[in-house]
Design a protein around this motif. Structure first.
Motif, PDB file in Angstrom:
ATOM      1  N   VAL A 174       0.854  -1.184   0.000  1.00  0.00           N
ATOM      2  CA  VAL A 174       0.000   0.000   0.000  1.00  0.00           C
ATOM      3  C   VAL A 174       0.889   1.233   0.000  1.00  0.00           C
ATOM      4  O   VAL A 174       1.752   1.386   0.865  1.00  0.00           O
ATOM      5  CB  VAL A 174      -0.942   0.025   1.222  1.00  0.00           C
ATOM      6  CG1 VAL A 174      -1.747   1.310   1.259  1.00  0.00           C
ATOM      7  CG2 VAL A 174      -1.864  -1.184   1.196  1.00  0.00           C
ATOM      8  N   ASP A 184      -6.991  -1.414 -11.208  1.00  0.00           N
ATOM      9  CA  ASP A 184      -8.207  -1.990 -10.641  1.00  0.00           C
ATOM     10  C   ASP A 184      -8.500  -3.370 -11.226  1.00  0.00           C
ATOM     11  O   ASP A 184      -9.655  -3.742 -11.412  1.00  0.00           O
ATOM     12  CB  ASP A 184      -9.381  -1.035 -10.826  1.00  0.00           C
ATOM     13  CG  ASP A 184     -10.469  -1.245  -9.796  1.00  0.00           C
ATOM     14  OD1 ASP A 184     -10.208  -1.908  -8.778  1.00  0.00           O
ATOM     15  OD2 ASP A 184     -11.590  -0.762 -10.022  1.00  0.00           O
ATOM     16  N   ARG A 225      -9.016   5.701  -2.635  1.00  0.00           N
ATOM     17  CA  ARG A 225      -8.077   4.948  -1.805  1.00  0.00           C
ATOM     18  C   ARG A 225      -7.866   3.512  -2.286  1.00  0.00           C
ATOM     19  O   ARG A 225      -8.785   2.869  -2.751  1.00  0.00           O
ATOM     20  CB  ARG A 225      -8.571   4.916  -0.372  1.00  0.00           C
ATOM     21  CG  ARG A 225      -8.634   6.303   0.230  1.00  0.00           C
ATOM     22  CD  ARG A 225      -9.007   6.246   1.694  1.00  0.00           C
ATOM     23  NE  ARG A 225      -9.165   7.572   2.241  1.00  0.00           N
ATOM     24  CZ  ARG A 225      -8.153   8.337   2.647  1.00  0.00           C
ATOM     25  NH1 ARG A 225      -6.921   7.902   2.552  1.00  0.00           N
ATOM     26  NH2 ARG A 225      -8.370   9.540   3.123  1.00  0.00           N
ATOM     27  N   ASN A 226      -6.626   3.055  -2.135  1.00  0.00           N
ATOM     28  CA  ASN A 226      -6.243   1.656  -2.366  1.00  0.00           C
ATOM     29  C   ASN A 226      -6.639   1.120  -3.733  1.00  0.00           C
ATOM     30  O   ASN A 226      -7.216   0.040  -3.847  1.00  0.00           O
ATOM     31  CB  ASN A 226      -6.801   0.774  -1.247  1.00  0.00           C
ATOM     32  CG  ASN A 226      -6.257   1.171   0.098  1.00  0.00           C
ATOM     33  OD1 ASN A 226      -5.101   1.538   0.217  1.00  0.00           O
ATOM     34  ND2 ASN A 226      -7.090   1.120   1.117  1.00  0.00           N
ATOM     35  N   PRO A 235      -5.678  -0.755  -6.931  1.00  0.00           N
ATOM     36  CA  PRO A 235      -4.585  -1.626  -7.344  1.00  0.00           C
ATOM     37  C   PRO A 235      -3.990  -1.189  -8.676  1.00  0.00           C
ATOM     38  O   PRO A 235      -4.710  -0.918  -9.628  1.00  0.00           O
ATOM     39  CB  PRO A 235      -5.236  -3.004  -7.466  1.00  0.00           C
ATOM     40  CG  PRO A 235      -6.681  -2.838  -7.272  1.00  0.00           C
ATOM     41  CD  PRO A 235      -6.961  -1.426  -6.900  1.00  0.00           C
ATOM     42  N   GLN A 280      -1.004  -2.696 -11.078  1.00  0.00           N
ATOM     43  CA  GLN A 280      -0.098  -3.824 -11.252  1.00  0.00           C
ATOM     44  C   GLN A 280       0.872  -3.571 -12.386  1.00  0.00           C
ATOM     45  O   GLN A 280       0.468  -3.251 -13.498  1.00  0.00           O
ATOM     46  CB  GLN A 280      -0.889  -5.103 -11.532  1.00  0.00           C
ATOM     47  CG  GLN A 280      -0.009  -6.317 -11.689  1.00  0.00           C
ATOM     48  CD  GLN A 280      -0.802  -7.599 -11.859  1.00  0.00           C
ATOM     49  OE1 GLN A 280      -2.005  -7.619 -11.676  1.00  0.00           O
ATOM     50  NE2 GLN A 280      -0.113  -8.652 -12.213  1.00  0.00           N
ATOM     51  N   TYR A 339      -0.970  -0.598  -4.121  1.00  0.00           N
ATOM     52  CA  TYR A 339      -2.285  -0.028  -3.834  1.00  0.00           C
ATOM     53  C   TYR A 339      -2.094   1.472  -3.634  1.00  0.00           C
ATOM     54  O   TYR A 339      -1.522   1.913  -2.646  1.00  0.00           O
ATOM     55  CB  TYR A 339      -2.909  -0.704  -2.612  1.00  0.00           C
ATOM     56  CG  TYR A 339      -3.282  -2.132  -2.917  1.00  0.00           C
ATOM     57  CD1 TYR A 339      -4.536  -2.431  -3.434  1.00  0.00           C
ATOM     58  CD2 TYR A 339      -2.370  -3.160  -2.751  1.00  0.00           C
ATOM     59  CE1 TYR A 339      -4.879  -3.735  -3.756  1.00  0.00           C
ATOM     60  CE2 TYR A 339      -2.699  -4.467  -3.073  1.00  0.00           C
ATOM     61  CZ  TYR A 339      -3.951  -4.739  -3.570  1.00  0.00           C
ATOM     62  OH  TYR A 339      -4.284  -6.030  -3.893  1.00  0.00           O
ATOM     63  N   GLN A 391      -3.050   5.632  -3.522  1.00  0.00           N
ATOM     64  CA  GLN A 391      -3.992   6.644  -3.054  1.00  0.00           C
ATOM     65  C   GLN A 391      -3.957   7.726  -4.138  1.00  0.00           C
ATOM     66  O   GLN A 391      -2.947   8.385  -4.317  1.00  0.00           O
ATOM     67  CB  GLN A 391      -3.575   7.206  -1.701  1.00  0.00           C
ATOM     68  CG  GLN A 391      -3.084   6.167  -0.684  1.00  0.00           C
ATOM     69  CD  GLN A 391      -3.958   4.951  -0.542  1.00  0.00           C
ATOM     70  OE1 GLN A 391      -5.163   5.059  -0.356  1.00  0.00           O
ATOM     71  NE2 GLN A 391      -3.365   3.778  -0.640  1.00  0.00           N
TER      72      GLN A 391
END
Length: 109
Positions: A2, A40, A76-77, A79, A81, A88, A90
């Protein structure tokens, strides 16, 4: 992993009555690079790496996934990749940005 929002962390660290410094979203003369990542778990996007920005931000159009409240703000958070690494993030949502995602340098605070 995170990745905390550096500006929010900075604001929480201010003493009562202390005035925060102005947030820098981007500086004009920095060379930009990009990296592709899966956001996401569903959308491949080119993220712009900008060492002149103190935050991670995304365009309002790209973030229309129901996670952003009617007022533009912090998502928030999310993803992100890159290869087999998932971060994760912000992410601040910016109206009419010229990019999908801007990956700022967190070491500027």
């Amino acid at each position: 992993m995170v990745v905390p929002d550096p500006y929010e962390t900075y604001l929480h660290g201010l003493k009562p009555g202390e005035t925060p410094e102005v947030l820098t979203v981007a500086k004009e003369s920095h060379a930009l690079r990009s990296i592709n990542g899966l956001v996401d778990n569903k959308e491949d996007v080119e993220g712009i790496i900008d060492p002149g920005s103190q935050i991670i931000s995304m365009s309002e159009e790209f973030s229309a996934n129901g996670e952003v409240r009617p007022v533009l703000g912090l998502v928030r958070n999310v993803p992100f990749q890159v290869f087999d690494i998932v971060l994760y993030l912000q992410i601040h949502v910016i109206r009419q940005a010229a990019y999908d995602i801007l990956l700022g340098d967190h070491s500027t605070f």
